[in-house]
Motif scaffolding. Structure first.
Motif, short mmCIF file in Angstrom:
data_model
loop_
_atom_site.label_atom_id
_atom_site.label_comp_id
_atom_site.label_asym_id
_atom_site.label_seq_id
_atom_site.Cartn_x
_atom_site.Cartn_y
_atom_site.Cartn_z
N CYS A 85 10.14 -2.21 19.22
CA CYS A 85 11.35 -3.24 19.35
C CYS A 85 11.59 -3.28 20.81
CB CYS A 85 12.53 -2.47 18.73
SG CYS A 85 13.38 -1.00 19.38
N SER A 108 16.63 -1.68 17.92
CA SER A 108 18.12 -1.45 18.77
C SER A 108 19.00 -1.46 18.42
CB SER A 108 17.55 -3.51 19.79
OG SER A 108 16.53 -3.73 20.17
N GLU A 110 22.51 -2.75 17.84
CA GLU A 110 23.51 -3.53 17.80
C GLU A 110 23.33 -4.46 16.45
OE1 GLU A 110 20.42 -6.15 19.63
OE2 GLU A 110 21.00 -5.61 21.45
N GLY A 208 21.30 3.61 23.54
CA GLY A 208 20.74 1.74 23.08
C GLY A 208 19.06 1.77 22.48
N LEU A 209 19.06 2.74 21.34
CA LEU A 209 17.86 3.02 20.05
C LEU A 209 18.53 3.67 18.97
CD1 LEU A 209 14.96 3.67 22.55
CD2 LEU A 209 15.63 1.44 22.17
#
Length: 239
Positions: A85, A108, A110, A208-209
């Protein structure tokens, strides 16, 4: 990072950038000969991770080409999984005598784009996600569910040899244990002579992963079946 959610017997390698100058085998180069440079570098880094992981198993260097549906073709006696990713690539491998299949996925951290959750989840899963979000709004539970389903498919396909849709596996996430269970909603294929009804995996959200991983140990389904017989109860084939 990925090694934190992998079990003994599985070797892994990861990268957080695409360094220049990675050399691929000619059989691998042809797979991305027409790809744009960013895709070629992503592919090269992920394959490099796979080569490093295989070296940790003391395997001789060999090209990793594609089998049907784009799955990696591992050397004889090896199982594995590759993921990538934005900002992350990883591979995990093991000997089939120890681990029957592996599925890893990286995403990610998000929120999923609008409309995607409805496409990849079941109504009961969405209800559980709402409860999880109410208790912990800091974790992207929708993205984690998506990642778990990707890991399930990667673990499923080498064993079953056929497609598994997002609506054909029901995921239950454990927020405290860092694990998840996947219940297969299709006829169970036999693995080592026993029906495979699902998987148990692990997950990690950090830096962030979001990472998810499944590794099915050899002999687990037989042990589960024996335990069910001894107890006189039916135990789902979750491993």
């Amino acid at each position: 990072m990925i090694e934190k959610i992998l079990c003994a017997g599985v070797e892994s390698a990861e990268a957080f950038a695409d360094p220049p100058g990675i050399l691929l085998f000619p059989e691998e180069e042809v797979l991305v000969a027409k790809a744009v440079e960013s895709r070629r570098r992503e592919f090269a880094t992920a394959r490099n991770c796979a080569h490093h992981a295989l070296a940790l198993l003391c395997e001789a260097p060999a090209p990793i080409v594609r089998r049907e549906r784009g799955a990696p073709q591992w050397p004889a006696g090896i199982v594995g999984s590759i993921t990538h990713c934005a900002g992350y690539r990883a591979a995990a491998v093991a000997r089939v005598r120890d681990i029957l299949t592996i599925g890893i996925d990286a995403e990610s951290d998000e929120v999923l784009p609008d409309g995607v959750l409805d496409l990849v989840s079941l109504p009961d899963e969405r209800a559980r996600l709402r409860d999880l979000a109410a208790a912990d709004s800091g974790t992207r539970w929708d993205r984690l569910l998506f990642s778990a389903k990707e890991a399930v498919y990667k673990a499923w396909f080498p064993l079953a040899g056929r497609w598994l849709g997002f609506d054909q596996a029901e995921i239950t996430l454990s927020p405290t244990a860092g694990t998840f269970e996947a219940r297969l909603l299709v006829p169970a294929p036999k693995v080592e002579g026993f029906p495979l009804r699902g998987f148990t995996g692990r997950w990690l959200a950090s830096d962030g992963l979001i990472l998810t991983a499944i590794a099915l140990r050899a002999g687990t389904l037989a042990a589960t079946h024996d335990a069910a017989d001894s107890a006189g109860t039916r135990v789902p084939g979750l491993v």
